[in-house]
Scaffold this active site. Structure first.
Site, PDB file in Angstrom:
ATOM      1  N   GLU A 166       0.782  -1.080  -0.119  1.00  0.00           N
ATOM      2  CA  GLU A 166       0.030   0.007  -0.012  1.00  0.00           C
ATOM      3  C   GLU A 166       0.981   1.167   0.056  1.00  0.00           C
ATOM      4  OE1 GLU A 166      -3.615  -2.009   2.731  1.00  0.00           O
ATOM      5  OE2 GLU A 166      -2.089  -0.547   3.753  1.00  0.00           O
ATOM      6  N   CYS A 189       3.024   8.485   1.731  1.00  0.00           N
ATOM      7  CA  CYS A 189       3.345   7.289   2.737  1.00  0.00           C
ATOM      8  C   CYS A 189       3.496   6.024   1.943  1.00  0.00           C
ATOM      9  CB  CYS A 189       2.406   7.271   3.747  1.00  0.00           C
ATOM     10  SG  CYS A 189       2.529   6.083   4.882  1.00  0.00           S
ATOM     11  N   CYS A 191       5.488  -7.349   6.902  1.00  0.00           N
ATOM     12  CA  CYS A 191       6.636  -6.974   7.870  1.00  0.00           C
ATOM     13  C   CYS A 191       7.122  -7.846   8.765  1.00  0.00           C
ATOM     14  CB  CYS A 191       5.964  -5.448   8.588  1.00  0.00           C
ATOM     15  SG  CYS A 191       7.188  -4.793   9.587  1.00  0.00           S
ATOM     16  N   CYS A 237       4.331  -6.019  15.356  1.00  0.00           N
ATOM     17  CA  CYS A 237       3.793  -5.148  16.177  1.00  0.00           C
ATOM     18  C   CYS A 237       2.313  -5.692  16.558  1.00  0.00           C
ATOM     19  CB  CYS A 237       3.699  -3.678  15.768  1.00  0.00           C
ATOM     20  SG  CYS A 237       5.388  -3.100  15.668  1.00  0.00           S
ATOM     21  N   CYS A 265      -0.836  -4.055  14.653  1.00  0.00           N
ATOM     22  CA  CYS A 265      -0.662  -3.515  13.139  1.00  0.00           C
ATOM     23  C   CYS A 265      -1.205  -4.925  12.204  1.00  0.00           C
ATOM     24  CB  CYS A 265       1.018  -3.279  12.978  1.00  0.00           C
ATOM     25  SG  CYS A 265       1.265  -2.874  11.279  1.00  0.00           S
ATOM     26  N   CYS A 304      -2.740   1.200   8.653  1.00  0.00           N
ATOM     27  CA  CYS A 304      -1.524   0.597   7.943  1.00  0.00           C
ATOM     28  C   CYS A 304      -2.004  -0.909   7.704  1.00  0.00           C
ATOM     29  CB  CYS A 304      -0.604   0.450   8.862  1.00  0.00           C
ATOM     30  SG  CYS A 304       0.934  -0.125   8.568  1.00  0.00           S
TER      31      CYS A 304
HETATM   32  S1  SF4 Z   1       3.914  -0.964  12.844  1.00  0.00           S
HETATM   33 FE1  SF4 Z   1       3.442  -2.731  11.479  1.00  0.00          FE
HETATM   34  S2  SF4 Z   1       4.569  -2.095   9.645  1.00  0.00           S
HETATM   35 FE2  SF4 Z   1       5.607  -0.920  11.336  1.00  0.00          FE
HETATM   36  S3  SF4 Z   1       7.089  -1.924  11.995  1.00  0.00           S
HETATM   37 FE3  SF4 Z   1       5.364  -2.796  13.200  1.00  0.00          FE
HETATM   38  S4  SF4 Z   1       4.309  -4.570  12.202  1.00  0.00           S
HETATM   39 FE4  SF4 Z   1       5.639  -3.226  10.717  1.00  0.00          FE
END
Ligand code: SF4
Length: 338
Positions: free
Chosen positions: A86, A99, A106, A110, A113, A327
């Site tokens: 994205e 962005c 990823c 996190c 996310c 995100c």
């Molecule tokens: S917020 Fe999401 S995209 Fe950003 S580092 Fe953490 S897991 Fe990865």
């Protein structure tokens, strides 16, 4: 085919000469692609068909587009290997902020996310990162004034490609943005932050802190298991001294998790250790995730407590919340749709 965006000007010049084309064609190609934002080689009017037929600028197809009522436009780009990322254009006054994603998926995981849900798929190349800029320019005509590396992926975990893209973005002969208008956002990899400090690029460094102590931070960011906040802040201090750029601490406020008065006091204590701004972001809820957004009153009280303790705070509002702008949410919703 000659792919343009994954090459530095020197590599492009070499490829042009290797094909037997006159050297001045390199500048013409760069002018069309970077300065004029023309992605379709057929539109490069001063180049012969023998050359335009060989050029490839965009490699991804536009898989989805979501336009928000607040003007935010989010694109889902799918590369030939079916990996999708994205990118978002956020208009704010006379600013147009792009962005960008640096990885498909990823690996940081996190807990709050959507991008981290499926793990890391692969790194993007510098060309694939830059391609997002061009795709956004095609979708929303106008100049992009700012760039934030806050899409999917950890930019410093894909260091070389991210830095190569940044160099193209700030190169006066290519996209020509000021380095100050480029923000690299990281969960905090101390060695990579130190390396970035030595690059000679006055970009803005944003650190996703999200917690005032290591114990809480590790429950939210599993990737922080072997790094302490103290190590990250020491590296951020080095960055500040080398680049003379104030660092930004990003703090996503999660209701009932990291929004207590004690957390605010802890965060104020950390912010006091270096020259920084704190960006406070109310969580944008993600389907199937347990975390909740703070109330507007809770957000305000947290910000006020920081301000009262001398912290320079900016409250950021989620943009495009009505178009899956958090995100990874557009990618998730396309993957889920029948
Ligand atoms: S917020 Fe999401 S995209 Fe950003 S580092 Fe953490 S897991 Fe990865």
């Amino acid at each position: 085919m000659l792919t343009v965006l994954d090459k530095t000007p020197a590599q492009l010049a070499e490829a042009v000469v290797a094909r037997g084309w006159p050297p001045y064609r390199t500048d013409q190609i760069i002018d069309w692609v970077y300065r004029k934002g023309v992605a379709d080689p057929a539109g490069m009017r001063n180049l012969p068909r023998e050359i335009t037929g060989e050029l490839q600028v965009l490699t991804a197809r536009l898989a989805a587009r979501a336009d928000s009522a607040d003007g935010t436009v989010k694109l889902l780009l799918e590369f030939p290997d079916a990996q999708a990322v994205e990118c978002v254009l956020i208009p704010t006054g006379d600013r147009h902020t792009a962005c960008l994603s640096t990885q498909a998926g990823c690996g940081m995981g996190c807990r709050f996310c959507a991008s981290g849900l499926g793990g890391l798929q692969r790194n993007l190349t510098a060309g694939e990162i830059l391609e997002q800029m061009l795709a956004l320019r095609q979708a929303v005509p106008g100049r992009i004034s700012n760039v934030v590396f806050m899409g999917s992926g950890e930019p410093l975990a894909n260091y070389e490609a991210t830095l190569e893209a940044v160099r193209a973005i700030v190169d006066p002969g290519r996209l020509g943005l000021s380095a100050r208008s480029v923000t690299i956002s990281t969960v905090g990899i101390p060695a990579a932050i130190r390396r970035l400090a030595r690059e000679g690029l006055a970009v803005t460094l944003a650190i996703s802190l999200h917690a005032p102590n290591d114990a809480l931070r590790r429950t939210l960011l599993p990737s922080a298991a072997n790094t302490t906040i103290a190590e990250i802040l020491a590296a951020a201090k080095e960055f500040f001294h080398a680049r003379k750029r104030e660092v930004t601490l990003e703090y996503v406020l999660l209701a009932g998790v990291n929004d207590s008065a004690l957390c605010a006091d802890g965060l104020a204590g950390l912010a006091g250790r270096l020259r920084c701004n704190v960006n406070l972001i109310g969580y944008n809820e993600v389907e199937d995730m347990a975390y909740r957004a703070p109330t507007p009153t809770g957000l305000k009280a947290f910000a006020q407590r920081l301000t009262d303790r001398g912290v320079n705070v900016h409250v950021r509002h989620s943009r495009g919340a009505d178009t899956h702008a958090a995100c990874g949410q557009l990618r998730g919703s396309v993957a889920r749709s029948p």
